[in-house]
Write an enzyme that holds these catalytic residues in place. Sequence first.
Site, PDB file in Angstrom:
ATOM      1  N   SER A 131       1.568   0.756  -0.006  1.00 41.49           N
ATOM      2  CA  SER A 131       0.844  -0.494  -0.287  1.00 41.49           C
ATOM      3  C   SER A 131       1.573  -1.696   0.274  1.00 41.49           C
ATOM      4  CB  SER A 131       0.725  -0.700  -1.800  1.00 41.49           C
ATOM      5  OG  SER A 131      -0.003   0.326  -2.381  1.00 41.49           O
ATOM      6  N   HIS A 152      -2.515   1.314   5.954  1.00 40.28           N
ATOM      7  CA  HIS A 152      -2.779   0.984   4.553  1.00 40.28           C
ATOM      8  C   HIS A 152      -4.274   0.939   4.286  1.00 40.28           C
ATOM      9  CE1 HIS A 152      -2.944  -2.101   1.133  1.00 40.28           C
ATOM     10  NE2 HIS A 152      -2.724  -0.907   0.629  1.00 40.28           N
ATOM     11  N   GLU A 164      -5.275  -1.620   7.059  1.00 40.45           N
ATOM     12  CA  GLU A 164      -4.240  -2.410   7.731  1.00 40.45           C
ATOM     13  C   GLU A 164      -3.359  -1.448   8.524  1.00 40.45           C
ATOM     14  OE1 GLU A 164      -2.518  -5.774   5.245  1.00 40.45           O
ATOM     15  OE2 GLU A 164      -3.524  -4.587   3.722  1.00 40.45           O
ATOM     16  N   ASN A 203      -2.122  -7.273   0.412  1.00 40.24           N
ATOM     17  CA  ASN A 203      -1.434  -7.326  -0.876  1.00 40.24           C
ATOM     18  C   ASN A 203      -0.676  -8.635  -1.075  1.00 40.24           C
ATOM     19  OD1 ASN A 203      -2.150  -5.282  -2.641  1.00 40.24           O
ATOM     20  ND2 ASN A 203      -1.088  -3.767  -1.383  1.00 40.24           N
TER      21      ASN A 203
HETATM   22  N1  LIG Z   1      -3.892   3.337  -5.942  1.00 45.65           N
HETATM   23  C1  LIG Z   1      -4.226   2.361  -5.103  1.00 45.65           C
HETATM   24  O1  LIG Z   1      -5.084   1.513  -5.385  1.00 45.65           O
HETATM   25  C2  LIG Z   1      -3.576   2.295  -3.743  1.00 45.65           C
HETATM   26  C3  LIG Z   1      -4.187   1.534  -2.741  1.00 45.65           C
HETATM   27  C4  LIG Z   1      -3.606   1.514  -1.466  1.00 45.65           C
HETATM   28  C5  LIG Z   1      -2.433   2.211  -1.224  1.00 45.65           C
HETATM   29  N2  LIG Z   1      -1.858   2.922  -2.238  1.00 45.65           N
HETATM   30  C6  LIG Z   1      -0.616   3.650  -1.914  1.00 45.65           C
HETATM   31  O2  LIG Z   1      -0.950   5.003  -1.629  1.00 45.65           O
HETATM   32  C7  LIG Z   1       0.140   5.861  -2.026  1.00 45.65           C
HETATM   33  C8  LIG Z   1      -0.376   6.891  -3.011  1.00 45.65           C
HETATM   34  O3  LIG Z   1      -0.894   6.203  -4.131  1.00 45.65           O
HETATM   35  P1  LIG Z   1      -1.923   6.898  -5.144  1.00 45.65           P
HETATM   36  O4  LIG Z   1      -2.555   5.784  -5.906  1.00 45.65           O
HETATM   37  O5  LIG Z   1      -2.775   7.877  -4.413  1.00 45.65           O
HETATM   38  O6  LIG Z   1      -0.911   7.669  -6.099  1.00 45.65           O
HETATM   39  P2  LIG Z   1      -1.175   8.999  -6.949  1.00 45.65           P
HETATM   40  O7  LIG Z   1      -0.122   9.016  -7.995  1.00 45.65           O
HETATM   41  O8  LIG Z   1      -2.594   9.129  -7.363  1.00 45.65           O
HETATM   42  O9  LIG Z   1      -0.872  10.168  -5.879  1.00 45.65           O
HETATM   43  C9  LIG Z   1       0.400  10.417  -5.375  1.00 45.65           C
HETATM   44  C10 LIG Z   1       0.512  11.912  -5.202  1.00 45.65           C
HETATM   45  O10 LIG Z   1       1.722  12.189  -4.496  1.00 45.65           O
HETATM   46  C11 LIG Z   1       2.166  13.468  -4.950  1.00 45.65           C
HETATM   47  N3  LIG Z   1       3.562  13.630  -4.552  1.00 45.65           N
HETATM   48  C12 LIG Z   1       4.678  13.063  -5.080  1.00 45.65           C
HETATM   49  N4  LIG Z   1       5.758  13.475  -4.410  1.00 45.65           N
HETATM   50  C13 LIG Z   1       5.345  14.329  -3.435  1.00 45.65           C
HETATM   51  C14 LIG Z   1       5.985  15.067  -2.412  1.00 45.65           C
HETATM   52  N5  LIG Z   1       7.304  15.016  -2.254  1.00 45.65           N
HETATM   53  N6  LIG Z   1       5.234  15.832  -1.610  1.00 45.65           N
HETATM   54  C15 LIG Z   1       3.901  15.886  -1.755  1.00 45.65           C
HETATM   55  N7  LIG Z   1       3.225  15.205  -2.699  1.00 45.65           N
HETATM   56  C16 LIG Z   1       3.941  14.427  -3.531  1.00 45.65           C
HETATM   57  C17 LIG Z   1       1.949  13.413  -6.457  1.00 45.65           C
HETATM   58  O11 LIG Z   1       1.907  14.709  -7.016  1.00 45.65           O
HETATM   59  C18 LIG Z   1       0.605  12.696  -6.533  1.00 45.65           C
HETATM   60  O12 LIG Z   1      -0.490  13.594  -6.605  1.00 45.65           O
HETATM   61  C19 LIG Z   1       1.216   4.933  -2.601  1.00 45.65           C
HETATM   62  O13 LIG Z   1       2.128   4.604  -1.605  1.00 45.65           O
HETATM   63  C20 LIG Z   1       0.411   3.719  -3.030  1.00 45.65           C
HETATM   64  O14 LIG Z   1       1.179   2.533  -3.109  1.00 45.65           O
HETATM   65  C21 LIG Z   1      -2.402   3.009  -3.476  1.00 45.65           C
END
Ligand SMILES: NC(=O)c1ccc[n+]([C@@H]2O[C@H](COP(=O)([O-])OP(=O)(O)OC[C@H]3O[C@@H](n4cnc5c(N)ncnc54)[C@H](O)[C@@H]3O)[C@@H](O)[C@H]2O)c1
Length: 329
Positions: A131, A152, A164, A203
């Site tokens: 993010s 992103h 992005e 962000n």
């Molecule tokens: N949630 C949002 O609104 C949003 C929006 C844009 C970007 N993001 C970014 O996207 C990324 C993921 O966020 P999310 O909301 O999907 O989180 P989430 O917690 O839903 O998913 C993350 C996943 O990563 C897995 N994981 C952790 N360590 C791992 C590894 N070593 N190998 C493989 N899998 C692993 C976890 O089991 C989990 O299922 C983050 O960097 C977050 O900042 C999130």
Amino acid sequence: MGGLKMNHPDVAQISAVGIVGAGLMGHGIAQVFALKGFKVKLFDNDPRVVASAPERIRNNLRILLEMGLVKPVEIEDCLRRLQSCMDMAEVCSGVELIIEAVSENLPLKRAVFSDLERLTASRTILCSNTSGISIGKIAENLRLKERVVGTHFWNPPHLVPCVEVIQSPHTAPEVFQTVLELMRKVGKEPVRVLKDVPGFLGNRLQHALWREAISLVEKGIADPEDIDKVVKHGFGLRLAFLGPLETADLAGLDLVCDIHEYLFPDLDNRTGPSPLLKTLVDQKALGVKTRRGFYSWTDERIDRIIRQRDKALLRLTDVVNGLAREQKK
Ligand SMILES: NC(=O)c1ccc[n+]([C@@H]2O[C@H](COP(=O)([O-])OP(=O)(O)OC[C@H]3O[C@@H](n4cnc5c(N)ncnc54)[C@H](O)[C@@H]3O)[C@@H](O)[C@H]2O)c1
């Protein structure tokens, strides 16, 4: 790099992508590519998360089906292109590009990229869906930093057009270009982020708004409902069509400048989270995940609001795209 050409794939050579992390973002990003005909390999270190991904994608697609935006056959084809993987080695083999979407934690992301460096062919393009963590920091310890780019996506990634695309000081220009083209190919609206600043573009803007919104609640100037209302029924209505800088031009930059003279000294300029936000977090009032945040939430209300949000996003995107087409005529 010493001038060594890695011969990274161009957009036409990318037919298979890997996604690492199949949570909220990862499964939606997988859907974007699979629906557009790419083979998608998906891995999460929690096997239950990988196992549930096809059902979550089917659920996402249901709303598109109801609105006539996909056909039943496209849903089955999309799911057929999705391959669940058991480990990092499997997700890394036979793909031209990988998107990392694991939890937002720098040491974790660095560890994943170190595995990606070890397990992929050196021409494979590596993307992070962070993010806002600097892409350069994620790639800091890698040998081949020129193939690392930020991509992103916004939540929900299968519905929000903007992605992005961030270049670090090390990113190769041709890799940056390929990723921008790839995003267009899967129907996204990529924006170029030329400097690797924390929070990128969206962000930084969103959190600046949150800082002031939370500060207004903290100072008792308005209730959360009224603050949300002034955005939803006020200036937020035009934001999907006119960005803040277009709006500034329409308002007149002299007026904007005069307002900044008297208003900026009064705006919140704290450099850390507000005490109100910290108190809520300490009380485990985390928002929908604990059913209490600025508002109280029930399961029924969460489901309803997410469904309505998704429908609103699809309709708004349709209206804004229609207006953009009219503008071009
Ligand atoms: N949630 C949002 O609104 C949003 C929006 C844009 C970007 N993001 C970014 O996207 C990324 C993921 O966020 P999310 O909301 O999907 O989180 P989430 O917690 O839903 O998913 C993350 C996943 O990563 C897995 N994981 C952790 N360590 C791992 C590894 N070593 N190998 C493989 N899998 C692993 C976890 O089991 C989990 O299922 C983050 O960097 C977050 O900042 C999130």
